[in-house]
Design an enzyme around this catalytic site. Structure first.
Site, PDB file in Angstrom:
ATOM      1  N   TRP A  28      -3.953  -1.998  -3.995  1.00 11.40           N
ATOM      2  CA  TRP A  28      -4.662  -0.817  -3.603  1.00 11.40           C
ATOM      3  C   TRP A  28      -3.619   0.407  -3.777  1.00 11.40           C
ATOM      4  O   TRP A  28      -4.305   1.486  -3.963  1.00 11.40           O
ATOM      5  CB  TRP A  28      -5.279  -0.708  -2.082  1.00 11.40           C
ATOM      6  CG  TRP A  28      -6.726  -1.248  -2.263  1.00 11.40           C
ATOM      7  CD1 TRP A  28      -7.015  -2.648  -1.746  1.00 11.40           C
ATOM      8  CD2 TRP A  28      -7.770  -0.786  -2.569  1.00 11.40           C
ATOM      9  NE1 TRP A  28      -8.330  -2.412  -2.128  1.00 11.40           N
ATOM     10  CE2 TRP A  28      -8.920  -1.328  -2.525  1.00 11.40           C
ATOM     11  CE3 TRP A  28      -7.869   0.296  -3.467  1.00 11.40           C
ATOM     12  CZ2 TRP A  28     -10.088  -0.926  -3.201  1.00 11.40           C
ATOM     13  CZ3 TRP A  28      -9.258   1.153  -3.893  1.00 11.40           C
ATOM     14  CH2 TRP A  28     -10.190   0.128  -3.646  1.00 11.40           C
ATOM     15  N   THR A  40     -14.633   3.737  -3.017  1.00 15.04           N
ATOM     16  CA  THR A  40     -15.425   2.466  -2.773  1.00 15.04           C
ATOM     17  C   THR A  40     -14.374   1.354  -2.088  1.00 15.04           C
ATOM     18  O   THR A  40     -14.557   0.088  -1.555  1.00 15.04           O
ATOM     19  CB  THR A  40     -16.045   1.759  -3.919  1.00 15.04           C
ATOM     20  OG1 THR A  40     -15.078   1.526  -4.664  1.00 15.04           O
ATOM     21  CG2 THR A  40     -17.083   2.371  -4.414  1.00 15.04           C
ATOM     22  N   HIS A  41     -13.235   1.889  -1.425  1.00 13.86           N
ATOM     23  CA  HIS A  41     -12.029   1.137  -0.697  1.00 13.86           C
ATOM     24  C   HIS A  41     -12.677   0.280   0.351  1.00 13.86           C
ATOM     25  O   HIS A  41     -12.403  -0.752   0.580  1.00 13.86           O
ATOM     26  CB  HIS A  41     -10.966   1.892  -0.268  1.00 13.86           C
ATOM     27  CG  HIS A  41      -9.943   1.087   0.224  1.00 13.86           C
ATOM     28  ND1 HIS A  41      -9.787   0.899   1.445  1.00 13.86           N
ATOM     29  CD2 HIS A  41      -8.814   0.643  -0.332  1.00 13.86           C
ATOM     30  CE1 HIS A  41      -8.631   0.202   1.661  1.00 13.86           C
ATOM     31  NE2 HIS A  41      -8.203   0.065   0.724  1.00 13.86           N
ATOM     32  N   ASP A  42     -13.581   1.067   1.139  1.00  8.88           N
ATOM     33  CA  ASP A  42     -13.971   0.268   2.309  1.00  8.88           C
ATOM     34  C   ASP A  42     -15.587   0.019   2.303  1.00  8.88           C
ATOM     35  O   ASP A  42     -16.067  -0.238   3.313  1.00  8.88           O
ATOM     36  CB  ASP A  42     -13.741   1.165   3.607  1.00  8.88           C
ATOM     37  CG  ASP A  42     -12.424   1.319   3.777  1.00  8.88           C
ATOM     38  OD1 ASP A  42     -11.543   0.246   4.022  1.00  8.88           O
ATOM     39  OD2 ASP A  42     -12.022   2.587   4.092  1.00  8.88           O
TER      40      ASP A  42
END
Length: 272
Positions: A28, A40-42
């Site tokens: 990441w 859109t990481h989480d």
């Protein structure tokens, strides 16, 4: 599509068996400055990648050469990582410290119609059955009801192979809908199975692994490793199998589970 990092160890270290969260964090770092991915990481569906363990497995000594693979159906994601790793050559997973010596790209392909081969899971498959899927197969949901398994039930051999294969198909269908080629029907939209043969790699089939999905959150999950035999039926089936190679199988693939390798392939004989 996938990239392979050739890593040179800069210090002695014990192999960290709970590397998942730290490896994900290192990936990441290469995506966080690109809004296409950082937004859109989480999210529940993630951005569409899977990754291997650091291999070969075992105690690390300074100067050792190891490798690490990242796969994705999204070419732009891999291009972003290639650019990042080209600039940022330090690759540290906890106490396992490396420098990146080389970066190579690969596009494994299961072959045209009539080809046969084998796919193997390089990392364990995470398969947790939600209440709906468990009830569809008449599985005991008492642990879910009692709150002992949160809202999911880890797949075990006693549940039979159909729930496992169904969960794999559904997760791959989701990947198809998010990042796949809409020219083809998805794996959940055809009647034929993905694989001809499924064999467990480990004698005990499932095994527990300590997993840290987030900082200060520790869980134990049940995983399984598999050897999948296939015969390519047509171009749609070829697409499904290659999508599995690009995205991994099962759940929590962006946490390091379900990474696939193509270990054997035989092309069809040319007709006389």
């Amino acid at each position: 599509m996938r990239i392979e990092l050739a890593l040179d160890a800069v210090a002695d270290a014990a192999y960290d068996r709970s590397y998942f969260h730290k490896a994900r964090g290192r990936i990441w770092r290469g995506l966080e400055n690109d809004d296409t991915f950082s937004e859109t990481h989480d999210s529940n569906h993630g951005v569409g990648f899977s990754y291997s363990n650091i291999f070969p497995w075992g105690q690390i000594e300074e100067g050792d050469r190891r490798y690490f693979r990242i796969a994705s159906p999204r070419r732009g994601l891999l291009d972003t990582l290639i650019a990042h790793f080209g600039r940022e050559r330090a690759f540290e997973i906890g106490q396992m410290r490396f420098t990146i010596d080389d970066i190579t790209g690969h596009a494994p392909d299961v072959g045209e119609a009539g080809s046969t081969g084998v796919l193997e899971t390089g990392t364990g498959v995470h398969c947790a059955l939600g209440r709906q899927l468990a009830e569809e197969y008449n599985l005991d949901t008492s642990k879910i009801d009692a709150g002992e398994s949160e809202t999911e039930l880890f797949w075990r051999p006693k549940h039979g192979m159909e729930p496992l294969q169904d969960a794999i198909r559904r997760s791959l269908q989701q990947t198809h809908e998010l990042y796949g080629d809409d020219y083809y029907d998805g794996p959940g939209e055809v009647d034929e199975p993905l694989f001809d043969r499924i064999e467990p790699i480990k004698d005990d089939v499932v095994y527990p692994v300590r997993f840290q999905p987030a900082t200060a959150v520790d869980r134990t999950v049940l995983l399984s490793k598999w050897r999948f035999g296939y015969r390519v039926r047509d171009e749609t089936h070829r697409y499904h199998l290659n999508l599995a190679l690009d995205s991994g199988i099962g759940q929590r693939r962006e946490h390091g589970f379900g990474f696939l390798n193509l270990t054997d392939k035989t092309l069809p004989r040319a007709s006389d």
